[in-house]
Design a protein around this motif. Structure first.
Motif, PDB file in Angstrom:
ATOM      1  N   LEU A 271       5.626  -6.432  -7.403  1.00  0.00           N
ATOM      2  CA  LEU A 271       7.008  -6.214  -6.979  1.00  0.00           C
ATOM      3  C   LEU A 271       7.048  -4.790  -6.450  1.00  0.00           C
ATOM      4  CD1 LEU A 271      10.272  -7.105  -8.920  1.00  0.00           C
ATOM      5  CD2 LEU A 271      10.051  -5.037  -7.541  1.00  0.00           C
ATOM      6  N   ALA A 272       7.409  -4.631  -5.184  1.00  0.00           N
ATOM      7  CA  ALA A 272       7.321  -3.306  -4.570  1.00  0.00           C
ATOM      8  C   ALA A 272       8.444  -3.090  -3.567  1.00  0.00           C
ATOM      9  CB  ALA A 272       5.964  -3.138  -3.872  1.00  0.00           C
ATOM     10  N   VAL A 273       8.897  -1.840  -3.499  1.00  0.00           N
ATOM     11  CA  VAL A 273       9.888  -1.408  -2.512  1.00  0.00           C
ATOM     12  C   VAL A 273       9.401  -0.087  -1.929  1.00  0.00           C
ATOM     13  CG1 VAL A 273      12.275  -0.673  -2.126  1.00  0.00           C
ATOM     14  CG2 VAL A 273      11.791  -2.520  -3.752  1.00  0.00           C
ATOM     15  N   LEU A 274       9.490   0.059  -0.624  1.00  0.00           N
ATOM     16  CA  LEU A 274       9.061   1.314   0.002  1.00  0.00           C
ATOM     17  C   LEU A 274       9.784   2.493  -0.626  1.00  0.00           C
ATOM     18  CD1 LEU A 274       8.909   0.440   3.820  1.00  0.00           C
ATOM     19  CD2 LEU A 274       7.029   0.543   2.179  1.00  0.00           C
ATOM     20  N   PRO A 275       9.097   3.621  -0.804  1.00  0.00           N
ATOM     21  CA  PRO A 275       9.699   4.794  -1.468  1.00  0.00           C
ATOM     22  C   PRO A 275      11.052   5.203  -0.909  1.00  0.00           C
ATOM     23  CG  PRO A 275       7.352   5.141  -1.150  1.00  0.00           C
ATOM     24  CD  PRO A 275       7.692   3.866  -0.446  1.00  0.00           C
TER      25      PRO A 275
ATOM     26  N   ASN B 223       0.812  -1.214   0.000  1.00  0.00           N
ATOM     27  CA  ASN B 223       0.000   0.000   0.000  1.00  0.00           C
ATOM     28  C   ASN B 223       0.846   1.266   0.000  1.00  0.00           C
ATOM     29  OD1 ASN B 223      -2.256  -1.635   0.018  1.00  0.00           O
ATOM     30  ND2 ASN B 223      -2.564  -1.509   2.230  1.00  0.00           N
ATOM     31  N   GLN B 224       1.944   1.278   0.734  1.00  0.00           N
ATOM     32  CA  GLN B 224       2.814   2.460   0.736  1.00  0.00           C
ATOM     33  C   GLN B 224       3.522   2.622  -0.603  1.00  0.00           C
ATOM     34  OE1 GLN B 224       5.261   3.235   4.370  1.00  0.00           O
ATOM     35  NE2 GLN B 224       4.304   1.356   5.136  1.00  0.00           N
ATOM     36  N   ALA B 225       3.985   1.516  -1.180  1.00  0.00           N
ATOM     37  CA  ALA B 225       4.724   1.583  -2.434  1.00  0.00           C
ATOM     38  C   ALA B 225       3.841   1.971  -3.615  1.00  0.00           C
ATOM     39  CB  ALA B 225       5.392   0.237  -2.707  1.00  0.00           C
ATOM     40  N   PHE B 226       2.547   1.572  -3.564  1.00  0.00           N
ATOM     41  CA  PHE B 226       1.648   1.824  -4.690  1.00  0.00           C
ATOM     42  C   PHE B 226       0.679   2.982  -4.446  1.00  0.00           C
ATOM     43  CE2 PHE B 226       1.797  -2.856  -6.309  1.00  0.00           C
ATOM     44  CZ  PHE B 226       3.124  -2.661  -6.657  1.00  0.00           C
ATOM     45  N   ALA B 227       0.896   3.745  -3.392  1.00  0.00           N
ATOM     46  CA  ALA B 227      -0.049   4.800  -3.022  1.00  0.00           C
ATOM     47  C   ALA B 227      -0.269   5.819  -4.128  1.00  0.00           C
ATOM     48  CB  ALA B 227       0.421   5.507  -1.751  1.00  0.00           C
TER      49      ALA B 227
ATOM     50  N   LEU C 265       0.607   5.071  -7.482  1.00  0.00           N
ATOM     51  CA  LEU C 265       0.652   4.378  -8.762  1.00  0.00           C
ATOM     52  C   LEU C 265      -0.741   4.322  -9.360  1.00  0.00           C
ATOM     53  CD1 LEU C 265       2.417   2.783 -10.776  1.00  0.00           C
ATOM     54  CD2 LEU C 265       1.817   0.714  -9.507  1.00  0.00           C
ATOM     55  N   LEU C 266      -0.908   4.952 -10.489  1.00  0.00           N
ATOM     56  CA  LEU C 266      -2.224   5.056 -11.117  1.00  0.00           C
ATOM     57  C   LEU C 266      -2.843   3.680 -11.327  1.00  0.00           C
ATOM     58  CD1 LEU C 266      -4.034   7.327 -12.215  1.00  0.00           C
ATOM     59  CD2 LEU C 266      -3.062   6.915 -14.481  1.00  0.00           C
ATOM     60  N   GLY C 267      -4.063   3.527 -10.801  1.00  0.00           N
ATOM     61  CA  GLY C 267      -4.783   2.273 -10.931  1.00  0.00           C
ATOM     62  C   GLY C 267      -4.599   1.331  -9.759  1.00  0.00           C
ATOM     63  N   SER C 268      -3.655   1.643  -8.862  1.00  0.00           N
ATOM     64  CA  SER C 268      -3.379   0.750  -7.734  1.00  0.00           C
ATOM     65  C   SER C 268      -3.449   1.459  -6.392  1.00  0.00           C
ATOM     66  CB  SER C 268      -1.987   0.117  -7.893  1.00  0.00           C
ATOM     67  OG  SER C 268      -1.906  -0.641  -9.072  1.00  0.00           O
ATOM     68  N   GLN C 269      -4.055   2.655  -6.378  1.00  0.00           N
ATOM     69  CA  GLN C 269      -4.055   3.455  -5.152  1.00  0.00           C
ATOM     70  C   GLN C 269      -4.940   2.879  -4.054  1.00  0.00           C
ATOM     71  OE1 GLN C 269      -4.840   4.616  -8.260  1.00  0.00           O
ATOM     72  NE2 GLN C 269      -4.122   6.709  -8.572  1.00  0.00           N
ATOM     73  N   THR C 270      -5.938   2.100  -4.411  1.00  0.00           N
ATOM     74  CA  THR C 270      -6.825   1.538  -3.399  1.00  0.00           C
ATOM     75  C   THR C 270      -6.053   0.570  -2.508  1.00  0.00           C
ATOM     76  OG1 THR C 270      -8.694   1.665  -4.929  1.00  0.00           O
ATOM     77  CG2 THR C 270      -8.967   0.286  -2.974  1.00  0.00           C
TER      78      THR C 270
END
Length: 298
Positions: free
Chosen positions: A233-237, A170-174, A176-181
């Motif tokens: 695939l995600a990494v915290l900002p 959730n933090q990594a995709f906050a 990202l268009l289309g994945s904010q939910t």
């Protein structure tokens, strides 16, 4: 032309239509597992068009809790055998009462389907974003970069890591268009229960005791051949730009090879140039382009 509401009476015909035509459209929610769980109703408003007693066009929107929380609906399928604009117009008009309280609806259209794109534009849809499907063989595996001291990659532990997974995602995709939910812990649990789930396929990167990255490899099929899908695939900002995304990517590719997959695939937003550049440098090639069409309700 006759438009019918999706019902128990025509469910099997609708599902059979989905199975026959799913490779012509975005099939993200048209796998056998999804269709077996399909139930018409408020969470899946569905309509079909018949000609000569045979279904020739269908529309079904996903309105589950996740999409509701994002105030949007997503088409499970929107398809016409004859690709007539009037078919799409009739189906969309029938759906409007079910989506009137949402902000928008989306549908994904392949770049190789210009007629569908034209039909969406005729309805008033516009392109919100584009994404790319990338593929790579697993013959050659590049070595894992060295992790900083105190960092470790660990296998997801059910009953323990649900909050870690949801938090990082959730933090990594906050933004990202289309994945904010946001993803809920309950949805993470469901991921581990899906047929596509691979044991040890969900991995979390830790900085000592803090979860800071994640990657998942799941069973999939592409062009009638087994393939492993990588994502998310995600990494915290605050940890990005340190080679950790490359580490997670290579770990996932290596896992796919260990599981016997000759190829892996992943999807990336086209505007996410940084991520796409990494994937291309790591040996992926683009095999498809997809556009997300959006229709604003409010």
């Amino acid at each position: 032309m006759k438009v019918e509401v999706g019902s128990k009476e025509n469910r099997e015909e609708f599902l059979a239509y989905c199975r026959v035509h799913r490779l012509e459209v975005d099939d993200s929610y048209l796998y056998d597992e999804d269709l077996m769980e399909f139930k018409e109703g408020e969470k899946n408003p569905t309509f079909v068009i018949r000609e000569g007693g045979v279904i020739v066009a269908v529309a079904s929107i996903i309105l589950d809790d996740y999409h509701r929380r994002g105030n949007r609906g997503r088409f499970r399928i929107f398809h016409s055998v004859n690709q007539r604009v009037e078919d799409y117009q009739a189906l969309f008009h029938a759906l409007e009462p079910a989506i009137s309280d949402l902000e928008h609806v989306i549908v994904f259209v392949s770049d190789e389907d210009p007629k569908m794109a034209e039909a969406m534009e005729a309805l008033g849809f516009f392109v919100e974003r584009s994404s790319c499907l990338l593929r790579r063989e697993t013959k050659e595996i590049q070595p894992l970069p060295e992790l900083p001291d105190g960092f470790s990659l660990q296998i997801f532990q059910p009953g323990i890591d649900e909050s870690n997974w949801a938090g990082v995602r959730n933090q990594a995709f906050a933004k990202l268009l289309g994945s904010q939910t946001p993803l809920t812990e309950e949805q993470v649990v469901k991921m581990t229960q899906e047929d596509v789930h691979l044991p040890q396929g969900m991995m979390i990167l830790f900085d000592r005791t803090q979860a800071i990255g994640l990657v998942r490899g799941a069973d999939d099929e592409y062009e009638d051949q087994p393939i492993m899908d990588i994502g998310p695939l995600a990494v915290l900002p605050e940890y990005q730009g340190r080679g950790l995304g490359r580490y997670l990517l290579r770990a996932a590719i290596s896992f796919g090879k260990q599981k016997g997959y000759g190829k892996v695939v992943l999807s990336v937003n086209a505007e996410n140039e940084r991520a796409k550049s990494l994937y291309l440098k790591e040996g992926f090639v683009q095999v498809e382009g997809i556009r997300c069409f959006r229709w604003n309700i409010k």
